[in-house]
Enzyme design. Structure first.
Site, PDB file in Angstrom:
ATOM      1  N   TRP A  25      45.807  51.895  25.844  1.00  0.00           N
ATOM      2  CA  TRP A  25      45.505  52.337  27.206  1.00  0.00           C
ATOM      3  C   TRP A  25      46.599  51.964  28.190  1.00  0.00           C
ATOM      4  CZ3 TRP A  25      42.308  49.325  24.147  1.00  0.00           C
ATOM      5  CH2 TRP A  25      42.407  47.947  24.324  1.00  0.00           C
ATOM      6  N   GLU A  38      38.101  49.329  29.688  1.00  0.00           N
ATOM      7  CA  GLU A  38      37.503  48.173  30.361  1.00  0.00           C
ATOM      8  C   GLU A  38      36.018  48.016  30.024  1.00  0.00           C
ATOM      9  OE1 GLU A  38      39.054  45.886  31.655  1.00  0.00           O
ATOM     10  OE2 GLU A  38      41.009  46.731  32.128  1.00  0.00           O
ATOM     11  N   GLN A  43      33.063  41.527  27.487  1.00  0.00           N
ATOM     12  CA  GLN A  43      32.501  40.556  26.544  1.00  0.00           C
ATOM     13  C   GLN A  43      32.845  40.889  25.099  1.00  0.00           C
ATOM     14  OE1 GLN A  43      30.189  37.592  27.584  1.00  0.00           O
ATOM     15  NE2 GLN A  43      31.938  38.102  28.866  1.00  0.00           N
ATOM     16  N   TYR A  83      25.690  45.274  23.178  1.00  0.00           N
ATOM     17  CA  TYR A  83      25.471  45.486  24.618  1.00  0.00           C
ATOM     18  C   TYR A  83      25.406  46.982  24.928  1.00  0.00           C
ATOM     19  CZ  TYR A  83      26.144  40.531  25.688  1.00  0.00           C
ATOM     20  OH  TYR A  83      26.020  39.175  25.777  1.00  0.00           O
ATOM     21  N   TYR A 121      34.494  42.757  38.253  1.00  0.00           N
ATOM     22  CA  TYR A 121      35.666  42.712  37.392  1.00  0.00           C
ATOM     23  C   TYR A 121      36.251  44.111  37.140  1.00  0.00           C
ATOM     24  CZ  TYR A 121      38.491  43.066  33.343  1.00  0.00           C
ATOM     25  OH  TYR A 121      39.518  43.421  32.538  1.00  0.00           O
ATOM     26  N   ASP A 139      37.887  37.271  34.975  1.00  0.00           N
ATOM     27  CA  ASP A 139      37.116  37.353  33.730  1.00  0.00           C
ATOM     28  C   ASP A 139      37.151  35.974  33.069  1.00  0.00           C
ATOM     29  OD1 ASP A 139      39.707  37.164  32.842  1.00  0.00           O
ATOM     30  OD2 ASP A 139      39.385  38.497  31.142  1.00  0.00           O
ATOM     31  N   CYS A 200      49.709  23.567  24.435  1.00  0.00           N
ATOM     32  CA  CYS A 200      50.193  23.062  25.730  1.00  0.00           C
ATOM     33  C   CYS A 200      51.665  22.633  25.729  1.00  0.00           C
ATOM     34  CB  CYS A 200      49.301  21.931  26.218  1.00  0.00           C
ATOM     35  SG  CYS A 200      47.600  22.467  26.537  1.00  0.00           S
TER      36      CYS A 200
END
Length: 356
Positions: A25, A38, A43, A83, A121, A139, A200
């Site tokens: 995309w 999106e 999630q 979902y 979002y 997010d 890190c």
DNA sequence: AAGGCGGGGGC
DNA sequence: GCCCCAGCCTT
């Protein structure tokens, strides 16, 4: 810490140009593609959503194609991604945009947010990436990156947290190129500032990161602990009409999981039940009023535990034979046309009778 | 403000 | 097992 936002921008932009993934995309920025990606990625990890993105743009190259499809067809394509309200809202919004706006998306955060399935979002993502509006996305990645770099221990899934992080991200955003800034900070969270064991020592923000300085990387972001999962007991009655090569499916309506998806007739109990107990259950008896059932045999002695993030569904399939049929019957050969939960799909694909 | 809503991947 | 994922909607 960052007296000048430009320092933050430059570190982030440099990292992004070097490490960003080639995602489909991003090749050609169009509101339809960005919107679709999106919604799919809400999630959902990129790796999991990618095949669905390809399926959707292939089957529905334009928003008009999506609007012309039936909801059932869209749910079938969405099957397995979870979902499912996302798929229903995707379809509803496609129809609105196709019929009322001639296929054109709104071009501002405020107008985008009015559409079904587009929240804070997603409205920010589309507005910034497609229309260059400087509105910051927040997010899971952004929560993690900002909470660590700035050492913020505010609960992220609280009203105060949402407000604070949105304000900070909005303060930091690069107004000259908000779309790239938003994608870069998310990509940085997804690829470097990982939830567990982030690297890190090799981080471009190492000298600027408050959490690294204080040893709090593993404690940030701070989230509310989730409540224990609900245990449920499902008994699916798999009706076999061998005379008609058909079975029964029902669409789930009302509230709860798997809205508008199909399943076998369900008898939910409060514990695992024996055949005798099932025969006496009101739900089973009312089912049998509608057709003659000639037998009931347990298919899986060991319950299948289907795990959702908030429910563990202990499932047993019971095979029943009937000579009846009616308009609700589904022929074995057509069963794969129906959108079903993964739990049902797994059974269908392994049950010998349904194999062609 | 809190809870419901999927499924899969990483450790 | 536990945590998390390019969140949104309803109550």
């Amino acid at each position: 810490m960052f007296d000048k936002r430009e320092i933050f921008h430059n570190i982030l932009r440099t990292w992004y140009l070097k490490h960003k993934r080639d995602l489909p995309w991003r090749e050609q920025v169009s509101p339809y593609y960005i919107w679709l990606s999106e919604i799919i990625l809400q999630q959902t990890r990129v790796d999991q959503g990618l095949p669905y993105y390809f399926k959707f743009i292939s089957k529905y190259p334009t928003i008009f194609d999506l609007a012309d499809a039936s909801e059932e067809e869209v749910l079938k394509l969405w099957q397995g991604l979870g979902y499912y309200s996302r798929a229903r809202n995707l379809h509803a919004t496609a129809r609105i945009i196709a019929s009322e706006r001639n296929g054109q998306f709104p071009e501002t955060y405020a107008e985008l947010k009015k559409l079904k399935g587009i929240g804070d979002y997603t409205a920010s993502a589309i507005a910034s990436i497609c229309f260059n509006e400087p509105t910051a996305v927040v997010d899971g990645n952004v929560y993690r990156v900002l909470s660590r770099i700035f050492g913020i221990s505010t609960l992220v899934n609280s009203t105060a947290g949402a407000k604070e992080f949105k304000a900070l991200a909005q303060h930091l955003i690069d107004s000259d190129d908000p779309g790239t800034f938003n994608q870069a900070i998310m990509e940085f969270g997804a690829r470097h500032c990982l939830p567990q064991n982030p690297d890190c020592p090799n981080c471009v923000f190492a000298t600027n990161c408050e959490a690294l300085r204080t040893g709090a990387v593993g404690k940030l972001p701070v989230k509310l602990s989730k409540k224990p999962v609900r245990k449920r007991f499902f008994n699916y009655i798999v009706m076999l009409s061998e005379a008609h090569n058909s079975t029964w499916l029902r669409q789930r309506n009302g509230k709860g999981i798997w809205q508008h998806l199909y399943e076998f007739p369900l008898v939910e109990t409060d514990k695992e039940v024996s055949a005798a107990e099932l025969l006496e259950h009101e739900g089973y008896k009312s089912l049998c009023k509608k057709l003659s059932v000639e037998g009931l045999t347990l298919y899986n002695e060991e319950a299948i535990v289907h795990k959702l993030s908030h429910q563990h569904i202990n499932t047993r399939f019971w095979i029943a034979r009937t000579s009846d049929t009616d308009e609700k019957a589904v022929r074995y050969s057509e069963i794969t046309n129906y959108p079903v939960p993964v739990l049902i799909e797994n059974f269908i694909s392994e049950f010998p009778v349904f194999k062609n």
